[in-house]
Design a protein around this motif. Structure first.
Motif: not given
Length: 78
Positions: A16-37
């Motif tokens: 997720x961080x690599x796909x958004x390289x150079x852009x801020x990734x929030x905790x909420x975005x990472x939580x969604x990646x870890x726990x989709x749905x």
């Protein structure tokens, strides 16, 4: 050039961080990646993201992932 063994969660966060390289990734975005749905309760406080980022830094180097306090994480473009 060395192989680094990552857990599924570590890989998901790094991807997720690599796909958004150079852009801020929030905790909420990472939580969604870890726990989709799933949507965690609004008052839930978790350090899972912090632990995963710490493990990634140990495996890949401290300078790869930058924390923006109160905002999220970023892999800066070099």
């Amino acid at each position: 050039g060395n192989r680094v063994v990552l857990t599924a969660q570590e890989f998901a966060v790094l991807e997720c961080l690599a796909r958004h390289r150079g852009r801020l990734v929030t905790r909420a975005m990472l939580e969604t990646v870890l726990h989709p749905g799933e949507s965690p309760p609004a008052d839930a406080v978790s350090n899972v993201i912090d632990v995963i980022v710490l493990r990634l830094r140990k495996k890949l180097g401290d300078e790869l992932i930058t924390t923006r306090r109160g905002q999220g994480f970023i892999i800066d473009v070099d």
